[in-house]
Design an enzyme around this catalytic site. Structure first.
Site, PDB file in Angstrom:
ATOM      1  N   GLU A   1     -36.131 -90.447 -46.763  1.00  0.00           N
ATOM      2  CA  GLU A   1     -35.471 -89.383 -46.021  1.00  0.00           C
ATOM      3  C   GLU A   1     -35.522 -88.077 -46.786  1.00  0.00           C
ATOM      4  O   GLU A   1     -35.617 -88.057 -48.001  1.00  0.00           O
ATOM      5  CB  GLU A   1     -34.032 -89.761 -45.698  1.00  0.00           C
ATOM      6  CG  GLU A   1     -33.307 -90.438 -46.821  1.00  0.00           C
ATOM      7  CD  GLU A   1     -31.973 -91.009 -46.367  1.00  0.00           C
ATOM      8  OE1 GLU A   1     -31.066 -90.199 -46.137  1.00  0.00           O
ATOM      9  OE2 GLU A   1     -31.836 -92.233 -46.238  1.00  0.00           O
TER      10      GLU A   1
ATOM     11  N   CYS B   1     -27.353 -88.928 -49.851  1.00  0.00           N
ATOM     12  CA  CYS B   1     -28.510 -89.699 -50.314  1.00  0.00           C
ATOM     13  C   CYS B   1     -28.540 -91.145 -49.828  1.00  0.00           C
ATOM     14  O   CYS B   1     -27.653 -91.920 -50.133  1.00  0.00           O
ATOM     15  CB  CYS B   1     -28.516 -89.757 -51.831  1.00  0.00           C
ATOM     16  SG  CYS B   1     -27.964 -88.245 -52.566  1.00  0.00           S
TER      17      CYS B   1
HETATM   18  N1  SAH Z   1     -31.098 -89.391 -59.201  1.00  0.00           N
HETATM   19  C1  SAH Z   1     -30.852 -87.986 -59.309  1.00  0.00           C
HETATM   20  C2  SAH Z   1     -31.032 -87.191 -58.034  1.00  0.00           C
HETATM   21  C3  SAH Z   1     -30.585 -87.741 -56.723  1.00  0.00           C
HETATM   22  S1  SAH Z   1     -28.954 -87.642 -56.160  1.00  0.00           S
HETATM   23  C4  SAH Z   1     -29.483 -87.742 -59.892  1.00  0.00           C
HETATM   24  O1  SAH Z   1     -28.758 -88.695 -60.110  1.00  0.00           O
HETATM   25  O2  SAH Z   1     -29.168 -86.602 -60.180  1.00  0.00           O
HETATM   26  C5  SAH Z   1     -28.468 -85.962 -55.981  1.00  0.00           C
HETATM   27  C6  SAH Z   1     -26.986 -85.813 -56.297  1.00  0.00           C
HETATM   28  O3  SAH Z   1     -26.146 -86.385 -55.279  1.00  0.00           O
HETATM   29  C7  SAH Z   1     -26.584 -86.489 -57.590  1.00  0.00           C
HETATM   30  O4  SAH Z   1     -25.752 -85.634 -58.314  1.00  0.00           O
HETATM   31  C8  SAH Z   1     -25.831 -87.701 -57.094  1.00  0.00           C
HETATM   32  O5  SAH Z   1     -24.986 -88.229 -58.076  1.00  0.00           O
HETATM   33  C9  SAH Z   1     -25.119 -87.124 -55.894  1.00  0.00           C
HETATM   34  N2  SAH Z   1     -24.569 -88.120 -54.964  1.00  0.00           N
HETATM   35  C10 SAH Z   1     -25.047 -89.325 -54.641  1.00  0.00           C
HETATM   36  N3  SAH Z   1     -24.241 -89.930 -53.750  1.00  0.00           N
HETATM   37  C11 SAH Z   1     -23.230 -89.076 -53.508  1.00  0.00           C
HETATM   38  C12 SAH Z   1     -22.070 -89.133 -52.689  1.00  0.00           C
HETATM   39  N4  SAH Z   1     -21.808 -90.187 -51.940  1.00  0.00           N
HETATM   40  N5  SAH Z   1     -21.258 -88.051 -52.676  1.00  0.00           N
HETATM   41  C13 SAH Z   1     -21.524 -86.964 -53.442  1.00  0.00           C
HETATM   42  N6  SAH Z   1     -22.590 -86.851 -54.230  1.00  0.00           N
HETATM   43  C14 SAH Z   1     -23.438 -87.911 -54.271  1.00  0.00           C
END
Ligand code: SAH
Length: 350
Positions: A86, A332
């Protein structure tokens, strides 16, 4: 089959040595525009067929698109092996941003994140990464000359630094002045803190913005939500971010998902202040986007404001990020999971 999208004109000419330069130029241009071979209408039919038989043009195809009232569009893209990924298109006054996935699934296992709940399926190739940009650019009326996208964020599913070689090859290809020519300075790469590859990236000569998912200022708390904290202490992660800043002169942003009753007390703010002492970094606060399968909850507006105020009082640079995409399940991995669950319910057919 070999993927052509990330090839330079010279590399294409090497693969197709019998073609005149103008034909190679036409193919290059079409590929960058997000086209498949069958759509390359100014090529002879026999050449189109020959290309289709031996090579891959686009690694991604739009399977479904969901558009929210604010113009945010979430794309579910199918890869050639049937895997789904996605990405999210976000219109902004200063230019449109695309949030890309870098892996099918993820093996980092952050407890609040939907992307990794089924582990890593596979890495995406550089050409698949570029195809994400090409097909979404095209779907929004852009081509290689007049782009509909000006900013990219590698913040979709997957951990970009866990797919280092393909991601860096993609960054070079997408910023190629002959191709889509998206400035590296308009690209943000987000990591949960894979220290060795953060340091490698600092020497790579790719002036992207580095975003680091912090989410907690001490290892005890961080370990509760992010298994990666067992491998790299938060102090080392922040040190690697300082090195990145020192070597590249590029900004570092720390991402911080605000979780109710967990990481937004005055004590948490003070520990952040301590951890980031002397570092001109910015904190991007995001109220947790609740994921069905997760036990963590989002704080209310007042609690978020209170935490922000405390950080400002301590002299930290911080803002709360406007939460786009909730309507399209923009967090995500949520869309893919829902879609695949539906597919399983329907007996496996797409
Ligand atoms: N793997 C990388 C990039 C992908 S996630 C990383 O960890 O940075 C992009 C951002 O969204 C990251 O900061 C992740 O921790 C955050 N994220 C993932 N799920 C989330 C959620 N349910 N609510 C808020 N932020 C979230």
């Amino acid at each position: 089959m070999e993927e052509l999208l990330t090839k330079t004109k010279e590399e294409l000419a090497g693969l197709l040595p019998d073609l005149p330069a103008f034909r190679v130029g036409q193919i290059f241009e079409w590929l960058q525009r997000g086209a498949d071979f069958s759509e390359m209408s100014d090529l002879p039919k026999a050449l189109r067929e020959r290309l289709s038989a031996g090579f891959v043009a686009q690694g991604c195809r739009i399977e479904q698109k969901f558009t929210a009232g604010d113009g945010t569009a979430k794309y579910l893209l199918a890869l050639r092996d049937g895997n789904l990924i996605e990405c999210v298109f976000m219109p902004h006054g200063y230019g449109n941003t695309l949030c890309l996935s870098t892996q099918v699934g993820c093996r980092m296992g952050c407890r609040f994140c939907a992307s990794g709940q089924n582990g890593l399926v596979r890495n995406m190739t550089a050409a698949e990464l570029l195809s994400q940009v090409a097909v979404v650019n095209r779907d929004n009326g852009g081509d290689a000359r007049r782009r509909a996208l000006s900013n990219l964020v590698l913040m979709g599913c997957g951990e970009p630094l866990d797919n280092y070689d393909e991601v860096t090859a993609f960054l070079r290809a997408v910023s190629d002045p002959e191709g889509l020519n998206i400035s590296l300075r308009s690209i943000s790469l987000s990591t949960c803190g894979l220290v060795p590859n953060m340091l490698r990236l600092a020497d790579e000569g790719l002036p992207v913005v580095l975003a680091v998912s912090l989410h907690a200022a001490d290892d005890k708390k961080r370990k509760v939500i992010m298994p990666v904290a067992n491998r790299y202490p938060v102090e080392e992660i922040v040190d690697a971010a300082r090195t990145f800043f020192r070597k590249t002169g590029r900004r570092v942003i720390f991402e911080y998902a605000m979780i109710r009753d967990f990481n937004i007390s005055d004590g948490d703010a003070e520990r952040l202040k301590e951890l980031l002492r002397g570092f001109p970094a910015h904190l991007n606060l995001i109220p947790l986007n609740p994921v069905e399968e997760s036990a963590f909850a989002s704080p209310g507006r007042a609690e978020c404001e209170r935490f922000l105020k405390k950080l400002h009082e301590l002299g930290l640079s911080a803002t709360v990020r406007r939460s786009t995409g909730r309507e399209v399940q923009g967090s995500c991995g949520q869309l893919r999971r829902r879609y695949e669950a539906g597919r399983a319910d329907r007996g496996g057919e797409a």
